[in-house]
Design a protein around this motif. Sequence first.
Motif, PDB file in Angstrom:
ATOM      1  N   MET A   1       0.851  -1.172   0.000  1.00  0.00           N
ATOM      2  CA  MET A   1       0.000   0.000   0.000  1.00  0.00           C
ATOM      3  C   MET A   1       0.904   1.245   0.000  1.00  0.00           C
ATOM      4  O   MET A   1       1.853   1.324   0.766  1.00  0.00           O
ATOM      5  CB  MET A   1      -0.888  -0.017   1.244  1.00  0.00           C
ATOM      6  CG  MET A   1      -1.718   1.239   1.370  1.00  0.00           C
ATOM      7  SD  MET A   1      -2.682   1.343   2.872  1.00  0.00           S
ATOM      8  CE  MET A   1      -3.957   0.185   2.533  1.00  0.00           C
ATOM      9  N   PRO A   2       0.604   2.218  -0.854  1.00  0.00           N
ATOM     10  CA  PRO A   2       1.425   3.432  -0.888  1.00  0.00           C
ATOM     11  C   PRO A   2       1.296   4.227   0.410  1.00  0.00           C
ATOM     12  O   PRO A   2       0.257   4.238   1.051  1.00  0.00           O
ATOM     13  CB  PRO A   2       0.873   4.230  -2.061  1.00  0.00           C
ATOM     14  CG  PRO A   2      -0.359   3.543  -2.504  1.00  0.00           C
ATOM     15  CD  PRO A   2      -0.435   2.212  -1.848  1.00  0.00           C
ATOM     16  N   CYS A   3       2.366   4.860   0.754  1.00  0.00           N
ATOM     17  CA  CYS A   3       2.398   5.673   1.970  1.00  0.00           C
ATOM     18  C   CYS A   3       2.218   7.145   1.583  1.00  0.00           C
ATOM     19  O   CYS A   3       3.090   7.729   0.933  1.00  0.00           O
ATOM     20  CB  CYS A   3       3.723   5.475   2.684  1.00  0.00           C
ATOM     21  SG  CYS A   3       3.851   6.433   4.194  1.00  0.00           S
ATOM     22  N   PRO A   4       1.100   7.759   1.957  1.00  0.00           N
ATOM     23  CA  PRO A   4       0.908   9.177   1.616  1.00  0.00           C
ATOM     24  C   PRO A   4       1.884  10.055   2.391  1.00  0.00           C
ATOM     25  O   PRO A   4       2.300   9.720   3.495  1.00  0.00           O
ATOM     26  CB  PRO A   4      -0.534   9.459   2.023  1.00  0.00           C
ATOM     27  CG  PRO A   4      -0.859   8.423   3.033  1.00  0.00           C
ATOM     28  CD  PRO A   4      -0.024   7.224   2.720  1.00  0.00           C
ATOM     29  N   HIS A   5       2.248  11.157   1.786  1.00  0.00           N
ATOM     30  CA  HIS A   5       3.142  12.095   2.464  1.00  0.00           C
ATOM     31  C   HIS A   5       2.615  13.508   2.277  1.00  0.00           C
ATOM     32  O   HIS A   5       1.912  13.796   1.311  1.00  0.00           O
ATOM     33  CB  HIS A   5       4.562  11.981   1.928  1.00  0.00           C
ATOM     34  CG  HIS A   5       4.695  12.364   0.489  1.00  0.00           C
ATOM     35  ND1 HIS A   5       4.359  11.505  -0.528  1.00  0.00           N
ATOM     36  CD2 HIS A   5       5.099  13.500  -0.105  1.00  0.00           C
ATOM     37  CE1 HIS A   5       4.570  12.108  -1.681  1.00  0.00           C
ATOM     38  NE2 HIS A   5       5.011  13.319  -1.462  1.00  0.00           N
ATOM     39  N   ASN A   6       2.949  14.365   3.192  1.00  0.00           N
ATOM     40  CA  ASN A   6       2.508  15.758   3.153  1.00  0.00           C
ATOM     41  C   ASN A   6       3.697  16.676   3.334  1.00  0.00           C
ATOM     42  O   ASN A   6       4.641  16.351   4.043  1.00  0.00           O
ATOM     43  CB  ASN A   6       1.502  16.043   4.273  1.00  0.00           C
ATOM     44  CG  ASN A   6       0.244  15.234   4.143  1.00  0.00           C
ATOM     45  OD1 ASN A   6      -0.259  15.077   3.050  1.00  0.00           O
ATOM     46  ND2 ASN A   6      -0.252  14.716   5.230  1.00  0.00           N
ATOM     47  N   GLU A   7       3.619  17.813   2.692  1.00  0.00           N
ATOM     48  CA  GLU A   7       4.634  18.836   2.878  1.00  0.00           C
ATOM     49  C   GLU A   7       3.919  20.104   3.336  1.00  0.00           C
ATOM     50  O   GLU A   7       2.980  20.564   2.685  1.00  0.00           O
ATOM     51  CB  GLU A   7       5.374  19.100   1.567  1.00  0.00           C
ATOM     52  CG  GLU A   7       6.454  20.152   1.697  1.00  0.00           C
ATOM     53  CD  GLU A   7       7.170  20.382   0.388  1.00  0.00           C
ATOM     54  OE1 GLU A   7       7.685  21.498   0.215  1.00  0.00           O
ATOM     55  OE2 GLU A   7       7.200  19.476  -0.457  1.00  0.00           O
ATOM     56  N   ILE A   8       4.347  20.636   4.441  1.00  0.00           N
ATOM     57  CA  ILE A   8       3.708  21.822   5.001  1.00  0.00           C
ATOM     58  C   ILE A   8       4.632  23.023   4.807  1.00  0.00           C
ATOM     59  O   ILE A   8       5.807  22.967   5.164  1.00  0.00           O
ATOM     60  CB  ILE A   8       3.407  21.620   6.493  1.00  0.00           C
ATOM     61  CG1 ILE A   8       2.442  20.455   6.666  1.00  0.00           C
ATOM     62  CG2 ILE A   8       2.835  22.896   7.101  1.00  0.00           C
ATOM     63  CD1 ILE A   8       2.213  20.041   8.089  1.00  0.00           C
ATOM     64  N   THR A   9       4.094  24.081   4.210  1.00  0.00           N
ATOM     65  CA  THR A   9       4.845  25.324   4.037  1.00  0.00           C
ATOM     66  C   THR A   9       3.966  26.487   4.475  1.00  0.00           C
ATOM     67  O   THR A   9       2.740  26.390   4.487  1.00  0.00           O
ATOM     68  CB  THR A   9       5.265  25.538   2.572  1.00  0.00           C
ATOM     69  OG1 THR A   9       4.099  25.555   1.765  1.00  0.00           O
ATOM     70  CG2 THR A   9       6.189  24.428   2.090  1.00  0.00           C
ATOM     71  N   ILE A  10       4.597  27.580   4.808  1.00  0.00           N
ATOM     72  CA  ILE A  10       3.879  28.775   5.231  1.00  0.00           C
ATOM     73  C   ILE A  10       3.746  29.712   4.031  1.00  0.00           C
ATOM     74  O   ILE A  10       4.733  30.011   3.360  1.00  0.00           O
ATOM     75  CB  ILE A  10       4.617  29.482   6.387  1.00  0.00           C
ATOM     76  CG1 ILE A  10       4.664  28.555   7.593  1.00  0.00           C
ATOM     77  CG2 ILE A  10       3.946  30.802   6.727  1.00  0.00           C
ATOM     78  CD1 ILE A  10       5.511  29.059   8.730  1.00  0.00           C
TER      79      ILE A  10
END
Length: 53
Positions: A1-10
Amino acid sequence: MPCPHNEITIVQRSQRQSAVAAAAYQSGEKLFCGYDQEVKHYPEKRGIVHNEI
């Protein structure tokens, strides 16, 4: 199963960035920005499977 990832920027208005433009790009939808009275839309964005705003 693919692992979702997130990138947080301001997003900073002082650096001429737009939170509405960022949301429109990430979601692939047309969004209206009341601050500068423009519709933000990025039709070249592909590969969006599901979005929910």
